[in-house]
Structure formats: structure tokens, C-alpha cells
Design a protein around this motif. Structure first.
Motif, PDB file in Angstrom:
ATOM      1  N   LEU A 131       2.286  -4.955   2.156  1.00  0.00           N
ATOM      2  CA  LEU A 131       3.238  -3.892   2.465  1.00  0.00           C
ATOM      3  C   LEU A 131       3.327  -2.882   1.311  1.00  0.00           C
ATOM      4  O   LEU A 131       3.434  -1.674   1.531  1.00  0.00           O
ATOM      5  CB  LEU A 131       4.616  -4.484   2.758  1.00  0.00           C
ATOM      6  CG  LEU A 131       4.718  -5.298   4.054  1.00  0.00           C
ATOM      7  CD1 LEU A 131       6.081  -5.971   4.140  1.00  0.00           C
ATOM      8  CD2 LEU A 131       4.490  -4.401   5.272  1.00  0.00           C
ATOM      9  N   ALA A 132       3.306  -3.401   0.069  1.00  0.00           N
ATOM     10  CA  ALA A 132       3.352  -2.508  -1.087  1.00  0.00           C
ATOM     11  C   ALA A 132       2.123  -1.603  -1.109  1.00  0.00           C
ATOM     12  O   ALA A 132       2.213  -0.407  -1.394  1.00  0.00           O
ATOM     13  CB  ALA A 132       3.438  -3.323  -2.372  1.00  0.00           C
ATOM     14  N   ALA A 133       0.956  -2.173  -0.812  1.00  0.00           N
ATOM     15  CA  ALA A 133      -0.269  -1.373  -0.778  1.00  0.00           C
ATOM     16  C   ALA A 133      -0.200  -0.325   0.324  1.00  0.00           C
ATOM     17  O   ALA A 133      -0.655   0.811   0.152  1.00  0.00           O
ATOM     18  CB  ALA A 133      -1.477  -2.291  -0.570  1.00  0.00           C
ATOM     19  N   ALA A 134       0.378  -0.703   1.462  1.00  0.00           N
ATOM     20  CA  ALA A 134       0.510   0.251   2.566  1.00  0.00           C
ATOM     21  C   ALA A 134       1.400   1.423   2.165  1.00  0.00           C
ATOM     22  O   ALA A 134       1.091   2.579   2.469  1.00  0.00           O
ATOM     23  CB  ALA A 134       1.082  -0.450   3.795  1.00  0.00           C
ATOM     24  N   GLU A 135       2.493   1.135   1.455  1.00  0.00           N
ATOM     25  CA  GLU A 135       3.382   2.214   1.030  1.00  0.00           C
ATOM     26  C   GLU A 135       2.707   3.107  -0.007  1.00  0.00           C
ATOM     27  O   GLU A 135       2.929   4.315  -0.027  1.00  0.00           O
ATOM     28  CB  GLU A 135       4.686   1.634   0.454  1.00  0.00           C
ATOM     29  CG  GLU A 135       5.527   0.881   1.470  1.00  0.00           C
ATOM     30  CD  GLU A 135       5.958   1.757   2.634  1.00  0.00           C
ATOM     31  OE1 GLU A 135       5.999   2.994   2.476  1.00  0.00           O
ATOM     32  OE2 GLU A 135       6.240   1.218   3.710  1.00  0.00           O
ATOM     33  N   GLN A 136       1.869   2.525  -0.873  1.00  0.00           N
ATOM     34  CA  GLN A 136       1.109   3.330  -1.819  1.00  0.00           C
ATOM     35  C   GLN A 136       0.175   4.276  -1.080  1.00  0.00           C
ATOM     36  O   GLN A 136       0.033   5.450  -1.438  1.00  0.00           O
ATOM     37  CB  GLN A 136       0.303   2.422  -2.756  1.00  0.00           C
ATOM     38  CG  GLN A 136      -0.607   3.188  -3.714  1.00  0.00           C
ATOM     39  CD  GLN A 136       0.181   4.045  -4.684  1.00  0.00           C
ATOM     40  OE1 GLN A 136       1.105   3.578  -5.340  1.00  0.00           O
ATOM     41  NE2 GLN A 136      -0.158   5.324  -4.759  1.00  0.00           N
TER      42      GLN A 136
END
Length: 327
Positions: A142-147
Motif C-alpha cells: 500500500l505504501a508503494a502504491a501511494e508513492q
């Protein structure tokens, strides 16, 4: 009310199950897509290029939501628990679009970047506090998706809002600000500052009573503000002229009219007549030069010309008040 302020009844993030974390991510993506579409709708008329950018970002949020729902279906079934940001203690919050949109195009863009950054940072911090391997992987994804979302925002801005378009939108925003706030506010300040000079100083020199002079100034300022505000709001709805909301223009005009008069009425709360009159005269001087500065700064009127017009007009009205008061 107290529960929202102090977080009573909210669950700590550490108490959420993996299914609830996934449900929270789904609801967050839904909310962000809705916010981006609200931005696009609000910007469509004046900033069509930026509106297209936010429509693309909303579509990207929809795609991520679809992937999250599919993942939830595979792991936990069809039922998605109802859990939202306001149910979780310490979770980032989103400003309603009506709080952001009036701040201007740059503020909306900054808010969009902050939205993506908040989500990314939250998931990264959540990974640090999670020991379960599958949960850590989920939060990391999820963090990578937000990045990627934040990078997408920059790419879309370069695609839809290049330098010349950005300058054009900035000029449009400045023009709208001047038409909606500066122009009616300046008209009100001029009217309130100049038109009340005669009755206030006439009353002052006629009575030499500071309290009575203050009452005259107060009534003249408030009355003029109400009259000017209603007139500004009623005579133009802004649809054809493009001058913006009549309510905003009326408030700007009425408030500045009242302030313009109150500026040199309030000194007469000082009991000593000559002290009050000296302070009021000094305030008038500041008001007139402030008007000249605003005309030069926003209306592009040459400063010396603006100063001459305003100071000359104010001096004539001031002199009329003093002469009438001494008659």
C-alpha cells in the motif's frame, strides 16, 4: 463532539485485523477518488486543464480500489467490514473539498500532494509497528502504491498543466480574486473612509463631545456598510460579469465600508476632544494612503495618480466636515 475531538470510541490501529486494514484501505481509496472528482468539478470552468488532471487521479484511485477489493475477495470473501478513517485513532484526515477549493488552484494541488504523502507515510509507519509477515507485506504494498500515486500526480501535472498553462491559470486566479474580493472591498473602503469624513468631523467640531461624535461615526459606518453590502450583492449575480459570488462580494464590500468609517470613529472613544481628533486625523491619513497603495498594487493605477486622487478627495470631504461643524 467530544468523541471526535479527543478520539473517544476510536480504535487504535494496532487492534485492526488484516481484513480490517484492507477494508480501511478500500474506504480510503473511495474517499480520495470522490475528493479528486469534487476538485475536478469545481475547477472545470476556470481551470479545465487542472480539472482533467484530477479526473485522471480519481480514475487511478478507482483502479487501485478495484485491485484492493479483488484482493479482499480472494482472502476474506465478499463482505467488506465498514471501517473508515474517523473510526481509527491517529489516522490521517481529509479536509472537505469546500474547505480547500476557495483557497485557489495552487492550494488544491498542494492538498492533493499532501493526500498522497500522508497515506504513504502512514502505511510506512504502520509497517514498522507490525510483526506479522503477511500484514507487513500488505502495508508495504500500500505504501508503494501511494508513492506511485504521488509520482503520478507530478506526471499528470506535467502532461496537463505545462508552464504556459500554469501561468494562464495563475493569471485567471488572480483576476478572479481581484473581481470578487479586491474590487468590491476597495470600493467599500473608499466609500467608508471618505464619505463618513464629513458627518464625523462635522459632528466633532459642532459638539466638541467625543461620545456623541463616536455614536454618529458608528451609526454612519454600520449603516453605510449594510447599504453598500446589500447593493453590491443585489445588483450583479456574477454569472454574466464573471465577478464571482454575490455573497462574497457583498461581504467584502460591506465589511470594508464599515471598517473604513470605524477607523476614524473609534478614536473618539478617547475622552479628550483634541487628542481624539488628532488620532482620528492620523488614521484618516493612513487610510487614504492604504487606498492608494491597494489601487497601485491590484488595480495597476500609477501610485502618484492614485495618491493624488484619493488624498485630494479625502481632503476636500474632511474640509467640508470641519467647515460645516464650525458653522
Amino acid at each position: 463532539m467530544l468523541s471526535r475531538v479527543f478520539g473517544f470510541g476510536r480504535r487504535p490501529f494496532s487492534s485492526l485485523s488484516e481484513q480490517e486494514i484492507l477494508a480501511l484501505a478500500i474506504s480510503s481509496e473511495e474517499d480520495d477518488a470522490r475528493i479528486y472528482r469534487s476538485y475536478a468539478e469545481g475547477l472545470q470552468v476556470d481551470y479545465p486543464h487542472s480539472a482533467r488532471m484530477f479526473e485522471e487521479m480519481a480514475a487511478e484511485e478507482d483502479r487501485h480500489r478495484a485491485l484492493l477489493i479483488e484482493l479482499h475477495r480472494k482472502r476474506f470473501g465478499e463482505h467488506i467490514p465498514l471501517i473508515r478513517r474517523e473510526h481509527v485513532k491517529g489516522y490521517y484526515e481529509r479536509k472537505p473539498d469546500w474547505l480547500v477549493r476557495p483557497l485557489g488552484i495552487d492550494k488544491v494541488r498542494q492538498q492533493a500532494e499532501q493526500m498522497e504523502r500522508q497515506a504513504q507515510l502512514f502505511y510506512l509507519e504502520a509497517v514498522k509497528r507490525t510483526s506479522d509477515a503477511s500484514t507487513r507485506k500488505l502495508l508495504g504494498d500500500l505504501a508503494a502504491a501511494e508513492q506511485n500515486h504521488e509520482n503520478l500526480a507530478h506526471k499528470l501535472e506535467q502532461q496537463y498543466v505545462p508552464g504556459d498553462i500554469r501561468e494562464e491559470e495563475a493569471a485567471t486566479e488572480r483576476r478572479q480574486f481581484i473581481l470578487t474580493y479586491v474590487q468590491p472591498g476597495l470600493a467599500g473602503l473608499m466609500d467608508g473612509s471618505v464619505s463618513t469624513l464629513a458627518p464625523i468631523f462635522a459632528a466633532a467640531f459642532a459638539t466638541h463631545d467625543t461620545w456623541q461624535t463616536f455614536l454618529v461615526g458608528l451609526s454612519a459606518s454600520i449603516g453605510a456598510g449594510i447599504s453598500m453590502g446589500f447593493t453590491e450583492a443585489a445588483h450583479d449575480d456574477g454569472k454574466l460579469s464573471g465577478r464571482g459570488s454575490p455573497l462574497k462580494r457583498g461581504l467584502a464590500n460591506g465589511i470594508m465600508t464599515s471598517l473604513g468609517g470605524l477607523g476614524h470613529a473609534l478614536p473618539y472613544l478617547i475622552p479628550n476632544f483634541w487628542t481624539a481628533t488628532s488620532v482620528a486625523a492620523a488614521v484618516v491619513f493612513v487610510e487614504l494612503w492604504a487606498i492608494a497603495f491597494i489601487q497601485n498594487r491590484y488595480m495597476e493605477t500609477p501610485f502618484l495618480r492614485a495618491a493624488f486622487q484619493v488624498v485630494l478627495g479625502g481632503a476636500l470631504v474632511f474640509a467640508a466636515g470641519v467647515l460645516i461643524g464650525n458653522a
